[in-house]
Every structure is written in structure tokens, then in C-alpha cells.
Design a protein around this motif. Sequence first.
Motif, PDB file in Angstrom:
ATOM      1  N   LEU A  30     -26.449 -24.907  10.703  1.00  0.00           N
ATOM      2  CA  LEU A  30     -27.874 -23.838   9.736  1.00  0.00           C
ATOM      3  C   LEU A  30     -27.705 -24.113   8.200  1.00  0.00           C
ATOM      4  O   LEU A  30     -28.577 -24.458   7.742  1.00  0.00           O
ATOM      5  N   LEU A  31     -26.306 -25.143   7.402  1.00  0.00           N
ATOM      6  CA  LEU A  31     -26.390 -25.065   6.440  1.00  0.00           C
ATOM      7  C   LEU A  31     -25.476 -26.429   5.995  1.00  0.00           C
ATOM      8  O   LEU A  31     -24.779 -26.597   6.619  1.00  0.00           O
ATOM      9  N   ASP A  32     -26.067 -27.232   4.995  1.00  0.00           N
ATOM     10  CA  ASP A  32     -26.084 -28.518   5.133  1.00  0.00           C
ATOM     11  C   ASP A  32     -24.774 -28.239   4.033  1.00  0.00           C
ATOM     12  O   ASP A  32     -24.511 -27.538   3.196  1.00  0.00           O
ATOM     13  N   GLU A  33     -23.659 -29.361   4.484  1.00  0.00           N
ATOM     14  CA  GLU A  33     -22.490 -29.433   3.389  1.00  0.00           C
ATOM     15  C   GLU A  33     -22.714 -30.239   2.588  1.00  0.00           C
ATOM     16  O   GLU A  33     -23.731 -30.904   2.532  1.00  0.00           O
ATOM     17  N   PRO A  34     -22.507 -29.023   1.149  1.00  0.00           N
ATOM     18  CA  PRO A  34     -22.305 -30.029  -0.130  1.00  0.00           C
ATOM     19  C   PRO A  34     -21.636 -31.278  -0.043  1.00  0.00           C
ATOM     20  O   PRO A  34     -20.864 -31.316   0.157  1.00  0.00           O
ATOM     21  N   GLU A  35     -21.607 -31.974  -1.285  1.00  0.00           N
ATOM     22  CA  GLU A  35     -20.932 -33.327  -2.007  1.00  0.00           C
ATOM     23  C   GLU A  35     -19.587 -32.274  -2.448  1.00  0.00           C
ATOM     24  O   GLU A  35     -19.706 -31.132  -2.096  1.00  0.00           O
ATOM     25  N   ARG A  36     -18.528 -33.004  -2.529  1.00  0.00           N
ATOM     26  CA  ARG A  36     -16.997 -32.667  -2.654  1.00  0.00           C
ATOM     27  C   ARG A  36     -16.960 -33.349  -4.325  1.00  0.00           C
ATOM     28  O   ARG A  36     -17.514 -34.716  -4.361  1.00  0.00           O
ATOM     29  N   SER A  37     -16.143 -32.749  -4.871  1.00  0.00           N
ATOM     30  CA  SER A  37     -16.154 -33.353  -6.292  1.00  0.00           C
ATOM     31  C   SER A  37     -14.440 -34.668  -5.696  1.00  0.00           C
ATOM     32  O   SER A  37     -14.345 -33.954  -4.964  1.00  0.00           O
ATOM     33  N   ARG A  38     -13.870 -34.666  -7.107  1.00  0.00           N
ATOM     34  CA  ARG A  38     -12.998 -36.243  -6.900  1.00  0.00           C
ATOM     35  C   ARG A  38     -11.367 -34.714  -6.828  1.00  0.00           C
ATOM     36  O   ARG A  38     -10.966 -35.253  -5.300  1.00  0.00           O
ATOM     37  N   ASN A  39     -11.771 -33.856  -6.514  1.00  0.00           N
ATOM     38  CA  ASN A  39     -10.495 -32.468  -5.980  1.00  0.00           C
ATOM     39  C   ASN A  39     -10.899 -32.223  -4.717  1.00  0.00           C
ATOM     40  O   ASN A  39     -10.165 -31.762  -4.051  1.00  0.00           O
ATOM     41  N   GLY A  40     -11.499 -32.635  -4.099  1.00  0.00           N
ATOM     42  CA  GLY A  40     -12.363 -32.518  -2.567  1.00  0.00           C
ATOM     43  C   GLY A  40     -12.811 -30.640  -2.538  1.00  0.00           C
ATOM     44  O   GLY A  40     -12.912 -30.434  -0.933  1.00  0.00           O
ATOM     45  N   MET A  50     -30.802 -20.783  -1.971  1.00  0.00           N
ATOM     46  CA  MET A  50     -31.827 -20.679  -1.241  1.00  0.00           C
ATOM     47  C   MET A  50     -31.759 -20.667   0.203  1.00  0.00           C
ATOM     48  O   MET A  50     -32.224 -19.936   0.779  1.00  0.00           O
ATOM     49  N   ARG A  51     -31.195 -21.822   0.885  1.00  0.00           N
ATOM     50  CA  ARG A  51     -31.164 -21.734   2.419  1.00  0.00           C
ATOM     51  C   ARG A  51     -29.988 -20.815   2.910  1.00  0.00           C
ATOM     52  O   ARG A  51     -30.597 -19.970   4.027  1.00  0.00           O
ATOM     53  N   LEU A  52     -29.143 -20.442   2.400  1.00  0.00           N
ATOM     54  CA  LEU A  52     -28.291 -18.983   2.799  1.00  0.00           C
ATOM     55  C   LEU A  52     -28.750 -18.068   2.569  1.00  0.00           C
ATOM     56  O   LEU A  52     -28.855 -17.462   2.987  1.00  0.00           O
ATOM     57  N   MET A  53     -29.630 -17.518   1.131  1.00  0.00           N
ATOM     58  CA  MET A  53     -30.258 -16.207   1.150  1.00  0.00           C
ATOM     59  C   MET A  53     -31.333 -16.261   2.093  1.00  0.00           C
ATOM     60  O   MET A  53     -32.040 -15.145   3.361  1.00  0.00           O
ATOM     61  N   GLN A  54     -32.621 -17.567   2.485  1.00  0.00           N
ATOM     62  CA  GLN A  54     -33.065 -17.503   3.406  1.00  0.00           C
ATOM     63  C   GLN A  54     -32.531 -17.524   4.992  1.00  0.00           C
ATOM     64  O   GLN A  54     -33.371 -16.537   5.721  1.00  0.00           O
ATOM     65  N   ILE A  55     -31.287 -17.546   5.192  1.00  0.00           N
ATOM     66  CA  ILE A  55     -30.830 -17.334   6.600  1.00  0.00           C
ATOM     67  C   ILE A  55     -30.731 -15.936   6.564  1.00  0.00           C
ATOM     68  O   ILE A  55     -30.705 -15.663   7.449  1.00  0.00           O
ATOM     69  N   THR A  56     -29.449 -15.406   6.061  1.00  0.00           N
ATOM     70  CA  THR A  56     -29.231 -13.655   5.264  1.00  0.00           C
ATOM     71  C   THR A  56     -30.663 -12.997   5.934  1.00  0.00           C
ATOM     72  O   THR A  56     -30.745 -11.886   6.410  1.00  0.00           O
ATOM     73  N   ARG A  57     -32.470 -13.331   5.348  1.00  0.00           N
ATOM     74  CA  ARG A  57     -33.257 -12.072   4.905  1.00  0.00           C
ATOM     75  C   ARG A  57     -33.646 -12.782   6.704  1.00  0.00           C
ATOM     76  O   ARG A  57     -33.787 -11.601   7.297  1.00  0.00           O
ATOM     77  N   MET A  58     -33.460 -13.621   7.433  1.00  0.00           N
ATOM     78  CA  MET A  58     -33.564 -13.833   8.775  1.00  0.00           C
ATOM     79  C   MET A  58     -33.233 -13.033   9.449  1.00  0.00           C
ATOM     80  O   MET A  58     -33.696 -12.471  10.654  1.00  0.00           O
ATOM     81  N   ARG A  59     -31.800 -13.192   9.288  1.00  0.00           N
ATOM     82  CA  ARG A  59     -30.830 -12.089  10.287  1.00  0.00           C
ATOM     83  C   ARG A  59     -30.976 -10.892   9.854  1.00  0.00           C
ATOM     84  O   ARG A  59     -31.277 -10.479  11.074  1.00  0.00           O
ATOM     85  N   GLU A  60     -31.408 -10.226   9.141  1.00  0.00           N
ATOM     86  CA  GLU A  60     -31.975  -8.905   8.273  1.00  0.00           C
ATOM     87  C   GLU A  60     -33.254  -8.787   9.220  1.00  0.00           C
ATOM     88  O   GLU A  60     -32.967  -7.453   9.190  1.00  0.00           O
ATOM     89  N   GLY A  62     -33.589  -9.701  12.494  1.00  0.00           N
ATOM     90  CA  GLY A  62     -33.842  -9.783  13.992  1.00  0.00           C
ATOM     91  C   GLY A  62     -33.449 -10.426  14.284  1.00  0.00           C
ATOM     92  O   GLY A  62     -33.700 -11.148  15.403  1.00  0.00           O
ATOM     93  N   LEU A  63     -33.760 -11.757  14.295  1.00  0.00           N
ATOM     94  CA  LEU A  63     -33.410 -13.474  14.160  1.00  0.00           C
ATOM     95  C   LEU A  63     -31.920 -13.004  14.078  1.00  0.00           C
ATOM     96  O   LEU A  63     -31.124 -13.697  14.147  1.00  0.00           O
ATOM     97  N   SER A  64     -31.750 -14.306  15.846  1.00  0.00           N
ATOM     98  CA  SER A  64     -30.743 -14.945  16.010  1.00  0.00           C
ATOM     99  C   SER A  64     -29.891 -16.780  15.353  1.00  0.00           C
ATOM    100  O   SER A  64     -31.563 -16.699  14.552  1.00  0.00           O
ATOM    101  N   LEU A  65     -29.350 -16.345  15.250  1.00  0.00           N
ATOM    102  CA  LEU A  65     -28.893 -18.244  14.586  1.00  0.00           C
ATOM    103  C   LEU A  65     -29.402 -18.859  15.683  1.00  0.00           C
ATOM    104  O   LEU A  65     -29.565 -20.110  14.520  1.00  0.00           O
ATOM    105  N   ALA A  66     -29.693 -19.524  16.868  1.00  0.00           N
ATOM    106  CA  ALA A  66     -29.899 -19.605  17.589  1.00  0.00           C
ATOM    107  C   ALA A  66     -31.177 -19.577  16.607  1.00  0.00           C
ATOM    108  O   ALA A  66     -31.787 -21.230  17.734  1.00  0.00           O
ATOM    109  N   GLU A  67     -32.574 -18.747  17.246  1.00  0.00           N
ATOM    110  CA  GLU A  67     -33.766 -18.856  16.906  1.00  0.00           C
ATOM    111  C   GLU A  67     -34.147 -19.881  15.837  1.00  0.00           C
ATOM    112  O   GLU A  67     -34.964 -19.869  15.437  1.00  0.00           O
TER     113      GLU A  67
END
Length: 244
Positions: A30-40, A50-60, A62-67
Motif C-alpha cells: 500500500l505504501l511505496d518504499e522510499p529511497e535510502r541514504s548511504r547509511n541505509g 500524503m499517501r500514508l495519511m490517505q490510507i489512514t483516512r480511508m481506514r477511519e 471503514g475500508l479494509s486494507l484489501a479494499e
Amino acid sequence: MAKKSWSTRQLAELAGTTVKTVRHYHRVGLLDEPERSRNGYKNYQVAHLMRLMQITRMRELGLSLAEIGAMGRADEDPDQALAMMDAKLAKTIERLQRIRAELAVFFKHRAPLGTPAPFESIAEALSERDRALITIYSQVFDSGALGDIRKLLGEHTDAEEELEQLPSDADDATVEALAYRLAPVIAGHQARFPWMAEPGKASSKGEKFALEGIVPAVAELYNAAQLRVLARTHEIIKKEHSAP
């Protein structure tokens, strides 16, 4: 100027969630992996928040993760996302209204929770044995058969009441006499509701399933004398039906 970013902990705190949740959203895609710095370390950007907030709002909402996953990026097609959420809410409202209607029946008849339909209106007057039996019947028989059983439970005869009260140490003469009084009653039930002669045929899950559900229950819920009466009653009915 170096590009600013957030760590997983910082992102989770900004979104009002947990690091564990963020990692789970990565695992389920559901959430893309970000780039990593040189130290990992992961470097989260505004788009991740923004995507994480969108997922959180949709969960609130009543939508399931699958939906949420099936919906894709809701910000790219908000009409589709809103339509899906509205449809889900409509189904939820319908389900809750149905539950409230069922609860109203329980309140009206003071029926114990767990009483299967259509027995709520008579549940309070049923014996403990009958309550146990209708619970099992509700898992075995179709709705038509359950309706027939509901009618019969409201029409108990003297012979059936006598069977209900029969002590386990009843003698052979008592058992035989009661079986002969009960036989025409049971035969009448079978004439009125033909499926009762072959109960397995009224089960949507098959005769084997019906027998495996009913036989052990009857053996446990009736005492030895009552079981003898029932067995003898069916012998009498079978003999009378096979007579020329």
C-alpha cells in the motif's frame, strides 16, 4: 541544498500511527518504499506522508486494507474511491438496520441472544432441551423445515408433554404405553410435513450432515427412557405403514 526527509519514526509520528503500521503497509504494497541514504536509512518524502495519511483516512472511513489496495491511488480517481466508500457504507447501514430489527424481536419476546429465527417469539416458553435442539436444527435444516418445527413447538400435545417429563427409570410398561400414545402424534406430524419422515432431505447440506448433527444431540439431550420411547414409537409407525 540537501533534500529534507523523514525517518520511519518521524513519518509515523506525523501521520499519527506507528512504525509497525508503516512497515506493514510496505509489506502489503500500500505504501511505496522510499529511497535510502548511504547509511541505509529510509528517506521519506512528502508524497509518502500524503499517501500514508490517505490510507489512514480511508481506514477511519471503514475500508479494509484489501479494499484500499483494490482501489489503487484514490487521489487519481476520487469519484471511484468515493463511490466505493459510499457503496460500502450503504451495505453497512443495511446490515445494521437488519441487526436492529432482529434485536427488536429479541426485546419484544425476551428471547435469549442466540435464539435462531424463527423461534424468537416462543423462546421464553421453551424447555432447555428444546432450546438446544432448535439451535442444532437451525444449522441442519432449511428455512421451510424450521418454520414447520416452529409451528409444532407451539402445538405440544399431552403425549409430547408426557415424554418431556418422563423419568429415566421409567419401566417397560410405561415406555410401551407412551410410545403407543405418541405414535399417532408423530405420524400426524409426518403426514402434515412429509419431510419429517426423512429429515435428511430437508437439509441443504445433505442427509449425512443432518444425521451427524441430530443423532448425537438427541442421544445426549434425552434420557434413556425417553430414547426408548422414541425408538419404539418409530417402530410402531413403521409397522403400521408397512401393514397391508
